[in-house]
Design a protein around this motif. Structure first.
Motif, short mmCIF file in Angstrom:
data_model
loop_
_atom_site.label_atom_id
_atom_site.label_comp_id
_atom_site.label_asym_id
_atom_site.label_seq_id
_atom_site.Cartn_x
_atom_site.Cartn_y
_atom_site.Cartn_z
N ARG A 115 0.84 -1.21 0.00
CA ARG A 115 0.00 0.00 0.00
C ARG A 115 0.87 1.26 0.00
O ARG A 115 0.61 2.21 -0.73
CB ARG A 115 -0.90 -0.01 1.23
CG ARG A 115 -1.86 1.19 1.32
CD ARG A 115 -2.57 1.22 2.65
NE ARG A 115 -1.63 1.40 3.75
CZ ARG A 115 -1.55 0.58 4.81
NH1 ARG A 115 -2.36 -0.46 4.92
NH2 ARG A 115 -0.67 0.82 5.76
N ASP A 116 1.95 1.25 0.79
CA ASP A 116 2.82 2.42 0.85
C ASP A 116 3.56 2.63 -0.47
O ASP A 116 3.73 3.78 -0.92
CB ASP A 116 3.83 2.25 1.99
CG ASP A 116 3.17 2.31 3.37
OD1 ASP A 116 2.01 2.75 3.45
OD2 ASP A 116 3.81 1.88 4.34
N GLU A 159 1.39 4.27 -3.13
CA GLU A 159 1.12 5.69 -2.93
C GLU A 159 1.96 6.57 -3.85
O GLU A 159 1.48 7.59 -4.37
CB GLU A 159 1.38 6.06 -1.46
CG GLU A 159 1.38 7.54 -1.15
CD GLU A 159 0.02 8.18 -1.26
OE1 GLU A 159 -0.05 9.40 -1.56
OE2 GLU A 159 -0.99 7.46 -1.08
N ARG A 199 0.43 7.29 -7.42
CA ARG A 199 -0.99 7.67 -7.50
C ARG A 199 -1.27 8.65 -8.63
O ARG A 199 -2.41 8.71 -9.16
CB ARG A 199 -1.48 8.23 -6.17
CG ARG A 199 -0.86 9.54 -5.75
CD ARG A 199 -1.40 9.99 -4.40
NE ARG A 199 -2.86 10.10 -4.41
CZ ARG A 199 -3.60 10.34 -3.33
NH1 ARG A 199 -3.01 10.42 -2.14
NH2 ARG A 199 -4.89 10.47 -3.43
N HIS A 245 -4.50 -1.34 -3.98
CA HIS A 245 -4.31 -0.13 -3.18
C HIS A 245 -3.99 1.08 -4.05
O HIS A 245 -4.38 2.21 -3.72
CB HIS A 245 -3.22 -0.35 -2.13
CG HIS A 245 -3.71 -1.15 -0.96
ND1 HIS A 245 -4.60 -0.64 -0.04
CD2 HIS A 245 -3.45 -2.44 -0.57
CE1 HIS A 245 -4.86 -1.56 0.88
NE2 HIS A 245 -4.18 -2.65 0.58
N LEU A 246 -3.30 0.86 -5.17
CA LEU A 246 -3.04 1.96 -6.08
C LEU A 246 -4.35 2.51 -6.64
O LEU A 246 -4.55 3.73 -6.73
CB LEU A 246 -2.11 1.52 -7.21
CG LEU A 246 -1.79 2.56 -8.28
CD1 LEU A 246 -1.24 3.85 -7.68
CD2 LEU A 246 -0.80 1.98 -9.29
N HIS A 250 -5.87 4.56 -3.94
CA HIS A 250 -5.17 5.85 -3.82
C HIS A 250 -5.62 6.83 -4.89
O HIS A 250 -5.63 8.06 -4.66
CB HIS A 250 -3.65 5.64 -3.94
CG HIS A 250 -3.00 5.01 -2.76
ND1 HIS A 250 -3.32 5.32 -1.46
CD2 HIS A 250 -2.01 4.06 -2.67
CE1 HIS A 250 -2.58 4.61 -0.63
NE2 HIS A 250 -1.77 3.84 -1.35
N ARG A 251 -5.96 6.32 -6.06
CA ARG A 251 -6.37 7.16 -7.19
C ARG A 251 -7.87 7.48 -7.15
O ARG A 251 -8.40 8.08 -8.09
CB ARG A 251 -5.99 6.48 -8.51
CG ARG A 251 -4.49 6.40 -8.72
CD ARG A 251 -4.11 5.44 -9.84
NE ARG A 251 -4.44 5.91 -11.16
CZ ARG A 251 -3.68 6.68 -11.92
NH1 ARG A 251 -2.50 7.11 -11.44
NH2 ARG A 251 -4.06 7.05 -13.13
#
Length: 341
Positions: free
Chosen positions: A195-196, A199, A202, A319-320, A323-324
């Motif tokens: 997940r990090d 980021e 994004r 997760h990307l 984030h978007r």
């Protein structure tokens, strides 16, 4: 916020692989016995999309462990152009989650009628494809509801491996398969790191995905998922081929994501990535190689190492998308089953 289906289904991977290994034992034995007797001189694969990317990984596995040449069959050669290929004696492997795509089904029917040994890796066991193939290796995923395939792709990477182990008496591969569910459980522990890492991408419009060898089919799948779930224009390249022209894109600031293997391709891939970094490339890596940005568990077997890598990427991609501000379960213009002819 409720997690998207893509994440929930990807997290099922350890259970799916464990179930597949247990419940496919009998068909694995029968298929291995048949192939020992028939000794196919070559194999061809029939698939589309994520399933075709799984076939790229299977190609490397069959060629490196069984010395069996493998080619990808273009389904339209038969269904649109009307050619009936001479596949007598060949091993024909079709991969499909749904088993519903008419062109894949028609090619398997043609191949079986022409004397090929036909094998379907399929999740829906009462599908048209399962009925047409001589042997069926069920993926054992249960229902996959997310548009973006995750657990079915991972199961496609593993379904044929017990047959490979049986054919060459590879006890180490068998042990590696038995240990794979635990390695996948450990892979789920890197979700926060995935997940990090996601980021930082994004706001990316483009992303190039690199790999070599057994991980190349995972890179192909990664590029597809970045388009599908994140709206990012992504393409997969061999790390060996990238310098033959595509490297020009580094001058435009296009970022790279490289899969980093720990197998026979590891050192050559490491050197290629070192050269790219020296050229100023924006490169992050994912995989079992030491020093990877997003490190995945080594499984002790080159044929199983791509599975945790692919799972970690799915966590990254889901997760990307989040984030978007996107829903990875509802990509525009797409549906779960695509019926091509």
């Amino acid at each position: 916020m409720t997690d998207p289906l893509m994440l929930k289904e990807a997290r099922e991977a350890p259970r799916v692989v464990r179930r597949q290994l247990a419940e496919n034992a009998e068909v694995t034995r029968r298929l291995a016995d048949a192939l020992r007797g028939r000794r196919p001189p070559y194999a061809v694969t029939v698939a589309r999309g994520s399933s075709d990317h799984a076939c790229t990984v299977l190609k490397y596995g069959l060629e490196t462990r069984l010395s069996l040449p493998v080619a990808s069959l273009g389904p339209s050669v038969h269904t649109l152009y009307g050619a009936r290929l001479d596949l007598r004696g060949a091993l024909v492997i079709a991969v499909s989650q749904s088993g519903a795509s008419p062109d894949v089904v028609e090619n398997v029917r043609m191949a079986r009628e022409g004397g090929a040994t036909t094998v379907a890796l399929v999740n829906v066991e009462d599908s048209d494809l399962a009925r047409e193939a001589e042997f069926v290796l069920p993926l054992r995923c249960g229902e996959e509801r997310a548009v973006a395939a995750t657990k079915s792709y991972l199961a496609s990477l593993t379904a044929l491996l017990p047959v490979v182990a049986a054919l060459n008496g590879d006890a180490a591969l068998t042990r590696g398969l038995e240990a794979l569910p635990e390695a996948l459980e450990r892979t789920l522990e890197v979700e926060a790191q995935a997940r990090d890492l996601a980021e930082r991408y994004r706001f990316a419009d483009n992303l190039l995905v690199l790999a070599r060898g057994l991980h190349f089919g995972v890179a192909q799948e990664a590029a597809l998922k970045l388009k599908e779930t994140c709206g990012i224009h992504a393409e997969a390249y061999s790390a060996a081929e990238f310098s033959h022209g595509p490297k020009r894109l580094l001058a435009e600031g296009v970022p790279l994501l490289g899969f980093a293997p720990a197998d026979a391709a590891g050192e050559a891939t490491r050197r290629a990535y070192a050269d790219l970094l020296a050229s100023g490339a924006d490169l992050r890596t994912l995989g079992p190689a030491a020093g990877s940005t997003l490190a995945t568990p080594e499984t002790g077997q080159d044929l199983t190492d791509p599975v945790p890598s692919a799972l970690a990427f799915y966590l990254f991609a889901a997760h990307l998308a989040l984030h978007r501000g996107l829903d990875p379960d509802a990509p525009p213009l797409l549906s779960k089953v695509t019926r091509t002819r």
